[in-house]
Write an enzyme that holds these catalytic residues in place. Sequence first.
Site, PDB file in Angstrom:
ATOM      1  N   HIS A 152       0.829  -1.210   0.000  1.00 48.26           N
ATOM      2  CA  HIS A 152       0.000   0.000   0.000  1.00 48.26           C
ATOM      3  C   HIS A 152       0.868   1.267   0.000  1.00 48.26           C
ATOM      4  CE1 HIS A 152      -3.479  -2.496   0.808  1.00 48.26           C
ATOM      5  NE2 HIS A 152      -2.974  -2.937   1.939  1.00 48.26           N
TER       6      HIS A 152
HETATM    7  C1  BDR Z   1      -3.292   1.342   4.890  1.00 54.88           C
HETATM    8  O1  BDR Z   1      -3.685   1.013   6.222  1.00 54.88           O
HETATM    9  C2  BDR Z   1      -2.562   0.686   7.010  1.00 54.88           C
HETATM   10  O2  BDR Z   1      -2.777  -0.481   7.739  1.00 54.88           O
HETATM   11  C3  BDR Z   1      -1.384   0.583   6.076  1.00 54.88           C
HETATM   12  O3  BDR Z   1      -0.213   1.048   6.700  1.00 54.88           O
HETATM   13  C4  BDR Z   1      -1.778   1.413   4.885  1.00 54.88           C
HETATM   14  O4  BDR Z   1      -1.366   2.751   5.045  1.00 54.88           O
HETATM   15  C5  BDR Z   1      -3.879   0.323   3.939  1.00 54.88           C
HETATM   16  O5  BDR Z   1      -5.273   0.338   4.010  1.00 54.88           O
END
Ligand code: BDR
Length: 317
Positions: free
Chosen positions: A241
């Site tokens: 992500h």
């Molecule tokens: C996002 O949520 C967090 O758990 C991760 O770091 C990322 O930024 C993904 O949905």
Amino acid sequence: MSEQKKIPVILDGDPGHDDAIAWTLARACGRFDILAVTSAAGNCGIEKSTYNARRICRLIGIDAPIAKGCPQPFIEPAMNAPSVHGESGLDGPVLPEPDRPLSELNAVELMAKVISENEDPVTVVSTGPLTNTAAFLLAHPELKSKIARISLMGGGISTGNWTPAAEFNILVDPEAAKTVFESGVPILMAGLDVTEKALIFPSDFERIRALQNPVSDIVSAWLEFFYIFHKSIGYAGAPMHDPCAVMALIHPEIFRMQPMHVDIETCGEYSRGATIGDVLGLSGKEPNATVILGVDRDAFADYLVDAMKFYGEAKKA
Ligand code: BDR
Ligand code: CA
């Protein structure tokens, strides 16, 4: 050949395994002048995310000032994600203890200082809930023109991951996200549409482990931790992500992007925190974001692996 000018950036995030990997990539790629690091409440509470940020910075040699972010979202109580990142927010390998004091400024004050003092407009890379960035925009509207853009991980035009409609970072603080998306500052949005395609497989993190430098060992362990969790809920790899918000700045050519208008849902009975993307241009509103929709996965993995060689070279130098 003249060296490419570095992009001045502030790294704002809630580390978090994928935040940590994003910062590790940002430090390694040599394309950024990292002016400040600010912690956000999200994956874990603000104290833990600040501690994690400081440990990561020591590990990877970021010597920019680090400031603590806002402890709470604008309206709702904090929401964390220990099921994904563990109780510490960054469970897994042992990290070095912080070696430098925290800035005396808070995140908003440090953002304002760095942005107002820097000659060129600054890019904010936000990989957690948007609370700090939104608070900064509200406190310092006069500095908007000094932000080159906000490259953020958040949302998803086609799906959520925390509710059917909402992605975690936006769901934690939809009012902050609305402030950012309505600010007029250019936004590069790495949402789930792309980040769930940017999968890292065991063969990739084994390539990183094989580099055998002090940071590559830890990055491969973070990736493995993230992979094991995601495998347990049906993913084929670890979704990168937050690294997408960094990679898209250095290798935009491997991504597919579409400018569009994105509204943030703050009221919906089922859809609070949704990012409503006007894919077909039906609203008549001008685009306020460049939304990343696809990626060449193999190129992404190769660039990530390649970047980690920096930490072997840095040690030799
Ligand atoms: C996002 O949520 C967090 O758990 C991760 O770091 C990322 O930024 C993904 O949905
Ligand atoms: Ca994050």
